[in-house]
Design a protein around this motif. Sequence first.
Motif, mmCIF file in Angstrom:
data_model
loop_
_atom_site.group_PDB
_atom_site.id
_atom_site.type_symbol
_atom_site.label_atom_id
_atom_site.label_comp_id
_atom_site.label_asym_id
_atom_site.label_seq_id
_atom_site.Cartn_x
_atom_site.Cartn_y
_atom_site.Cartn_z
ATOM 1 N N LEU A 255 0.834 -1.262 0.068
ATOM 2 C CA LEU A 255 -0.035 -0.018 0.174
ATOM 3 C C LEU A 255 0.819 1.125 0.015
ATOM 4 C CD1 LEU A 255 -2.965 -0.802 2.646
ATOM 5 C CD2 LEU A 255 -3.134 -0.588 0.045
ATOM 6 N N GLY A 256 2.115 1.056 0.747
ATOM 7 C CA GLY A 256 2.748 2.442 0.728
ATOM 8 C C GLY A 256 3.440 2.668 -0.435
ATOM 9 N N CYS A 257 3.816 1.550 -1.123
ATOM 10 C CA CYS A 257 4.273 1.754 -2.653
ATOM 11 C C CYS A 257 3.259 2.511 -3.436
ATOM 12 C CB CYS A 257 4.759 0.254 -3.200
ATOM 13 S SG CYS A 257 6.477 -0.284 -2.215
ATOM 14 N N HIS A 258 2.057 1.881 -3.504
ATOM 15 C CA HIS A 258 1.194 2.467 -4.418
ATOM 16 C C HIS A 258 0.985 3.999 -3.733
ATOM 17 C CE1 HIS A 258 0.283 -1.150 -6.563
ATOM 18 N NE2 HIS A 258 -0.215 -1.714 -5.504
ATOM 19 N N LEU A 259 1.028 4.311 -2.669
ATOM 20 C CA LEU A 259 0.536 5.739 -2.318
ATOM 21 C C LEU A 259 1.985 6.509 -2.644
ATOM 22 C CD1 LEU A 259 -1.147 7.930 -0.933
ATOM 23 C CD2 LEU A 259 -0.481 7.133 1.369
ATOM 24 N N ALA A 301 13.014 6.743 3.531
ATOM 25 C CA ALA A 301 13.682 6.030 4.767
ATOM 26 C C ALA A 301 15.194 6.487 5.036
ATOM 27 C CB ALA A 301 13.538 4.499 4.503
ATOM 28 N N ALA A 302 15.851 6.512 3.819
ATOM 29 C CA ALA A 302 17.199 6.800 3.939
ATOM 30 C C ALA A 302 17.359 8.396 4.781
ATOM 31 C CB ALA A 302 17.900 6.930 2.751
ATOM 32 N N GLY A 311 22.069 -2.211 8.811
ATOM 33 C CA GLY A 311 22.004 -1.028 7.785
ATOM 34 C C GLY A 311 21.133 -0.702 6.699
ATOM 35 N N GLU A 312 20.202 -2.038 6.559
ATOM 36 C CA GLU A 312 19.360 -2.180 5.382
ATOM 37 C C GLU A 312 18.247 -1.283 5.726
ATOM 38 O OE1 GLU A 312 16.410 -5.430 3.576
ATOM 39 O OE2 GLU A 312 17.753 -6.029 5.011
ATOM 40 N N LEU A 313 17.697 -0.392 4.632
ATOM 41 C CA LEU A 313 16.429 0.402 5.092
ATOM 42 C C LEU A 313 15.370 -0.100 5.452
ATOM 43 C CD1 LEU A 313 17.163 2.490 1.759
ATOM 44 C CD2 LEU A 313 17.767 3.337 4.078
ATOM 45 N N ASP A 314 14.791 0.419 6.271
ATOM 46 C CA ASP A 314 13.491 -0.190 7.080
ATOM 47 C C ASP A 314 12.371 0.659 6.060
ATOM 48 O OD1 ASP A 314 11.373 -1.303 8.248
ATOM 49 O OD2 ASP A 314 12.343 -0.673 10.174
ATOM 50 N N THR A 315 11.917 -0.132 4.793
ATOM 51 C CA THR A 315 10.931 0.328 4.204
ATOM 52 C C THR A 315 9.580 0.012 4.736
ATOM 53 O OG1 THR A 315 11.054 -1.755 2.790
ATOM 54 C CG2 THR A 315 12.381 0.191 2.033
ATOM 55 N N GLU A 316 9.475 -1.110 5.439
ATOM 56 C CA GLU A 316 7.985 -1.212 6.050
ATOM 57 C C GLU A 316 7.698 -0.219 6.903
ATOM 58 O OE1 GLU A 316 5.648 -4.884 8.540
ATOM 59 O OE2 GLU A 316 7.871 -5.125 7.646
ATOM 60 N N ARG A 317 8.857 0.153 7.953
ATOM 61 C CA ARG A 317 8.327 1.236 8.815
ATOM 62 C C ARG A 317 8.102 2.610 8.188
ATOM 63 N NH1 ARG A 317 12.756 3.963 12.724
ATOM 64 N NH2 ARG A 317 11.602 5.425 13.759
ATOM 65 N N MET A 318 8.989 2.649 6.783
ATOM 66 C CA MET A 318 8.527 4.106 6.303
ATOM 67 C C MET A 318 7.181 4.029 5.537
ATOM 68 S SD MET A 318 9.808 6.841 5.204
ATOM 69 C CE MET A 318 8.627 7.771 4.803
ATOM 70 N N ALA A 319 6.792 2.683 5.019
ATOM 71 C CA ALA A 319 5.446 2.742 4.564
ATOM 72 C C ALA A 319 4.428 2.911 5.848
ATOM 73 C CB ALA A 319 5.173 1.298 4.005
#
Length: 327
Positions: A255-259, A301-302, A311-319
Amino acid sequence: ADRFCRRLFPCTDNLHWIREVTHTDISALLSNLVGLFLLIGVGFVAVRLRILPAQASKPLSALLMSITLPATIFSSMIRPFDPALLNLFIQAFLLSAVFFFLYMGLSLPISRLLRVPDGRRGMWCCCVSFCNNGFMGFPVAYALFGDEGLILAVIMGIPFNLLLYSLGIKMVRMDAPPEEGKGSFSLRSMLISPINIAIVLSLIFYFTQIPIPSPILTPIQHLSNVTTPLSMLVTGMNLAFTGAVKDEIMDVETLGCHLMALLGERYPQALTAAYKLPQVPGREEGENDVAYGYRLLEAGAAKRGMRISGGELDTERMARVLLDEYR
């Protein structure tokens, strides 16, 4: 209700459908409303079960606003001429204009009373003053009250279109930095739209009573019949973005990707301001919404320092943050 309607619109004595609407059985209205909510549920379930992708709401919305809704407006006006209806048109138009000016006049003092922060006050006032009478209002009016209800909704929507794309833009530009100026509006963008074209054509055909051949009118009516279910279907598909449906039910990262993809294409300045990005990356050729939105999630996220172990980006948290801030 009948006496009140005649006082408000004195010219409606010969319009029998007004009295029919005012005496409509409440249970029938409730039944129609339940049907509309069930259609919304169909849209949500279709996305949840992955029968339809979430990004399908965008082309379906374009189909609704550019084809089926204009067809509904046009077909509703194909009827015998009634002089009394012209007076009703004028009164509905003036009443709508008065209310919209009242909404705009009250929005600014109310925003100060509620302490809406600077930089958001203009958008807040615009959203308070102008309702979503096109995407939801017209189909609901048509579903509940038929062609006659849609006609009044369309006439009352004319001041909406004129004011939203003139004074409404000015209100939004109140949030712009001083160096950007207050902007201007395009007369072409205000007047040229499928819905406005349908309104003008429908009024021309109504007042001139130009006959329309059945081979042309029949497909227009078929498209008209699609409007209400399509509107409710798209509404159900969009519920995931608004918080009306719990995040646990949907894939938050998708959903975050679509938004993000939607915001990146339509509101890139909002993204640069919210996440302090130097610029919003453009969509690459052949890149779908999920891939493009994921790149934007990574950039956000970065910038906010959202990383997990390694050090991996937390894209789920960002979403999740994106959805919360959007809501």
